[in-house]
Write a protein that holds these residues in place. Structure first.
Motif, PDB file in Angstrom:
ATOM      1  N   GLY A  18       0.823  -1.201   0.000  1.00  0.00           N
ATOM      2  CA  GLY A  18       0.000   0.000   0.000  1.00  0.00           C
ATOM      3  C   GLY A  18       0.854   1.246   0.000  1.00  0.00           C
ATOM      4  O   GLY A  18       1.370   1.651   1.030  1.00  0.00           O
ATOM      5  N   CYS A  19       1.024   1.867  -1.165  1.00  0.00           N
ATOM      6  CA  CYS A  19       1.819   3.087  -1.287  1.00  0.00           C
ATOM      7  C   CYS A  19       0.958   4.308  -0.994  1.00  0.00           C
ATOM      8  O   CYS A  19      -0.231   4.345  -1.333  1.00  0.00           O
ATOM      9  N   ALA A  20       1.575   5.297  -0.394  1.00  0.00           N
ATOM     10  CA  ALA A  20       0.880   6.561  -0.145  1.00  0.00           C
ATOM     11  C   ALA A  20       0.749   7.326  -1.461  1.00  0.00           C
ATOM     12  O   ALA A  20       1.474   7.042  -2.420  1.00  0.00           O
ATOM     13  N   PRO A  21      -0.184   8.298  -1.548  1.00  0.00           N
ATOM     14  CA  PRO A  21      -0.325   9.095  -2.771  1.00  0.00           C
ATOM     15  C   PRO A  21       1.003   9.749  -3.152  1.00  0.00           C
ATOM     16  O   PRO A  21       1.674  10.350  -2.324  1.00  0.00           O
ATOM     17  N   GLY A  22       1.409   9.603  -4.406  1.00  0.00           N
ATOM     18  CA  GLY A  22       2.656  10.178  -4.883  1.00  0.00           C
ATOM     19  C   GLY A  22       3.882   9.312  -4.630  1.00  0.00           C
ATOM     20  O   GLY A  22       4.971   9.620  -5.109  1.00  0.00           O
ATOM     21  N   GLU A  23       3.719   8.234  -3.890  1.00  0.00           N
ATOM     22  CA  GLU A  23       4.839   7.343  -3.589  1.00  0.00           C
ATOM     23  C   GLU A  23       4.924   6.247  -4.642  1.00  0.00           C
ATOM     24  O   GLU A  23       3.919   5.794  -5.161  1.00  0.00           O
ATOM     25  N   LYS A  24       6.175   5.823  -4.980  1.00  0.00           N
ATOM     26  CA  LYS A  24       6.342   4.743  -5.945  1.00  0.00           C
ATOM     27  C   LYS A  24       7.509   3.855  -5.542  1.00  0.00           C
ATOM     28  O   LYS A  24       8.387   4.259  -4.784  1.00  0.00           O
ATOM     29  N   VAL A  25       7.494   2.631  -6.053  1.00  0.00           N
ATOM     30  CA  VAL A  25       8.550   1.667  -5.739  1.00  0.00           C
ATOM     31  C   VAL A  25       9.825   2.059  -6.479  1.00  0.00           C
ATOM     32  O   VAL A  25       9.799   2.366  -7.677  1.00  0.00           O
ATOM     33  N   GLU A  26      10.966   2.064  -5.776  1.00  0.00           N
ATOM     34  CA  GLU A  26      12.249   2.432  -6.376  1.00  0.00           C
ATOM     35  C   GLU A  26      13.247   1.285  -6.402  1.00  0.00           C
ATOM     36  O   GLU A  26      14.229   1.348  -7.138  1.00  0.00           O
ATOM     37  N   ALA A  27      13.066   0.244  -5.590  1.00  0.00           N
ATOM     38  CA  ALA A  27      14.063  -0.832  -5.544  1.00  0.00           C
ATOM     39  C   ALA A  27      13.419  -2.144  -5.123  1.00  0.00           C
ATOM     40  O   ALA A  27      12.476  -2.158  -4.331  1.00  0.00           O
ATOM     41  N   PHE A  28      13.937  -3.230  -5.674  1.00  0.00           N
ATOM     42  CA  PHE A  28      13.568  -4.580  -5.269  1.00  0.00           C
ATOM     43  C   PHE A  28      14.843  -5.321  -4.854  1.00  0.00           C
ATOM     44  O   PHE A  28      15.884  -5.149  -5.479  1.00  0.00           O
ATOM     45  N   VAL A  29      14.752  -6.157  -3.829  1.00  0.00           N
ATOM     46  CA  VAL A  29      15.851  -7.052  -3.492  1.00  0.00           C
ATOM     47  C   VAL A  29      15.274  -8.440  -3.269  1.00  0.00           C
ATOM     48  O   VAL A  29      14.145  -8.593  -2.777  1.00  0.00           O
ATOM     49  N   SER A  30      16.044  -9.464  -3.649  1.00  0.00           N
ATOM     50  CA  SER A  30      15.617 -10.851  -3.478  1.00  0.00           C
ATOM     51  C   SER A  30      16.226 -11.403  -2.195  1.00  0.00           C
ATOM     52  O   SER A  30      17.446 -11.341  -2.010  1.00  0.00           O
ATOM     53  N   VAL A  31      15.389 -11.915  -1.295  1.00  0.00           N
ATOM     54  CA  VAL A  31      15.857 -12.370   0.019  1.00  0.00           C
ATOM     55  C   VAL A  31      15.374 -13.794   0.270  1.00  0.00           C
ATOM     56  O   VAL A  31      14.186 -14.088   0.142  1.00  0.00           O
ATOM     57  N   LYS A  32      16.304 -14.694   0.642  1.00  0.00           N
ATOM     58  CA  LYS A  32      15.941 -16.069   1.006  1.00  0.00           C
ATOM     59  C   LYS A  32      15.667 -16.186   2.499  1.00  0.00           C
ATOM     60  O   LYS A  32      14.749 -16.867   2.931  1.00  0.00           O
ATOM     61  N   GLU A  33      16.503 -15.532   3.298  1.00  0.00           N
ATOM     62  CA  GLU A  33      16.378 -15.628   4.747  1.00  0.00           C
ATOM     63  C   GLU A  33      16.789 -14.306   5.390  1.00  0.00           C
ATOM     64  O   GLU A  33      17.828 -13.744   5.050  1.00  0.00           O
ATOM     65  N   PHE A  34      15.975 -13.823   6.312  1.00  0.00           N
ATOM     66  CA  PHE A  34      16.269 -12.562   7.008  1.00  0.00           C
ATOM     67  C   PHE A  34      17.183 -12.859   8.203  1.00  0.00           C
ATOM     68  O   PHE A  34      16.734 -12.974   9.339  1.00  0.00           O
ATOM     69  N   ASP A  35      18.485 -12.973   7.917  1.00  0.00           N
ATOM     70  CA  ASP A  35      19.431 -13.382   8.957  1.00  0.00           C
ATOM     71  C   ASP A  35      20.230 -12.193   9.504  1.00  0.00           C
ATOM     72  O   ASP A  35      20.063 -11.056   9.066  1.00  0.00           O
ATOM     73  N   ASP A  36      21.111 -12.490  10.454  1.00  0.00           N
ATOM     74  CA  ASP A  36      21.941 -11.459  11.078  1.00  0.00           C
ATOM     75  C   ASP A  36      23.295 -11.320  10.401  1.00  0.00           C
ATOM     76  O   ASP A  36      24.135 -10.534  10.837  1.00  0.00           O
ATOM     77  N   ASN A  37      23.533 -12.083   9.341  1.00  0.00           N
ATOM     78  CA  ASN A  37      24.842 -12.089   8.688  1.00  0.00           C
ATOM     79  C   ASN A  37      24.872 -11.290   7.396  1.00  0.00           C
ATOM     80  O   ASN A  37      25.918 -11.218   6.748  1.00  0.00           O
ATOM     81  N   HIS A  38      23.738 -10.726   7.007  1.00  0.00           N
ATOM     82  CA  HIS A  38      23.675  -9.908   5.802  1.00  0.00           C
ATOM     83  C   HIS A  38      23.015  -8.565   6.121  1.00  0.00           C
ATOM     84  O   HIS A  38      22.375  -8.409   7.163  1.00  0.00           O
ATOM     85  N   TYR A  39      23.171  -7.625   5.199  1.00  0.00           N
ATOM     86  CA  TYR A  39      22.669  -6.266   5.407  1.00  0.00           C
ATOM     87  C   TYR A  39      21.941  -5.793   4.151  1.00  0.00           C
ATOM     88  O   TYR A  39      22.177  -6.293   3.047  1.00  0.00           O
ATOM     89  N   ILE A  40      21.055  -4.823   4.328  1.00  0.00           N
ATOM     90  CA  ILE A  40      20.530  -4.053   3.203  1.00  0.00           C
ATOM     91  C   ILE A  40      21.241  -2.709   3.219  1.00  0.00           C
ATOM     92  O   ILE A  40      21.220  -1.989   4.230  1.00  0.00           O
TER      93      ILE A  40
END
Length: 213
Positions: free
Chosen positions: A3-25
């Motif tokens: 759910g994007c707010a008015p005027g907001e748009k998607v700028e980036a996608f990332v592919s994630v297998k597991e939300f672990d503590d050893n990687h960063y965004i």
């Protein structure tokens, strides 16, 4: 999807297998801000989304990448500058924070056009509005201190136009160029010779009058 707010748009996608503590965004903004947050902080998103980065009113997100905590980051700008630094120079922070300065822009008209997470020992390919570009060995992009003005990556002129893309490539890759009129052109990366960083580059594609990448 979200759910994007008015005027907001998607700028980036990332592919994630597991939300672990050893990687960063790692995220970059148009005005040169860089931010790093541990991947596990995004493991429980709500239906309406969660904050990933605090953005100033005159700025916007342009890129997001997954890193292992030990990668180098490379930012490229519209006026042909770039900076390479270790992601260890970016202190990890929480989700709703602004981050720190990645590159100091050289003018009011300049802005960040792309961010690379250097993973392959390949070459850096840059391209301009009018179809010029070049490949340069990654070793020519020396590691600097985060937040500096960077170095010249593409000598932008009236003939070449400004820099619009930066990417890491190897000989086995193909390059696909799409113009603002929707025309797509493809060529092997191996056909683009490797030249120095402080040069104007060569013609990558022939564009019709008034067409830009």
């Amino acid at each position: 999807l979200i759910g994007c707010a008015p005027g907001e748009k998607v700028e980036a996608f990332v592919s994630v297998k597991e939300f672990d503590d050893n990687h960063y965004i790692v995220m970059a903004t148009k005005k040169g801000t860089i931010k790093k947050t541990v991947l596990s902080a995004y493991g429980n998103p709500r239906k309406g989304g969660i904050y990933a980065i605090e953005i100033r009113e005159d700025d916007k997100l342009i890129e997001a990448r997954i890193t292992n905590g030990e990668n180098d980051i490379l930012l490229g700008t519209f006026e042909g500058k770039s900076i390479r630094f270790s992601e260890n120079d970016i202190r990890a922070s929480g989700r709703k924070t602004m981050g720190v300065r990645g590159i100091r822009l050289s003018s009011e008209e300049d802005y960040v056009i792309g961010m690379l997470v250097v993973k392959r020992e390949g070459t850096i390919l840059v391209a301009t509005q009018k179809g010029y570009g070049k490949r340069t060995d990654i070793i020519q992009y020396r590691t600097q201190t985060r937040g500096g003005k960077g170095v010249l990556t593409m000598r932008c002129t009236e003939k070449t136009g400004k820099m619009v893309s930066i990417m890491e490539v190897v000989d086995s890759d193909d390059l696909i160029v799409i113009t603002d009129s929707g025309v797509l052109m493809r060529q092997p990366i191996a056909a683009i010779r490797t030249i120095g960083r402080v040069t104007q580059g060569v013609k990558l594609v022939k564009l019709d009058q008034g067409t830009i990448i």
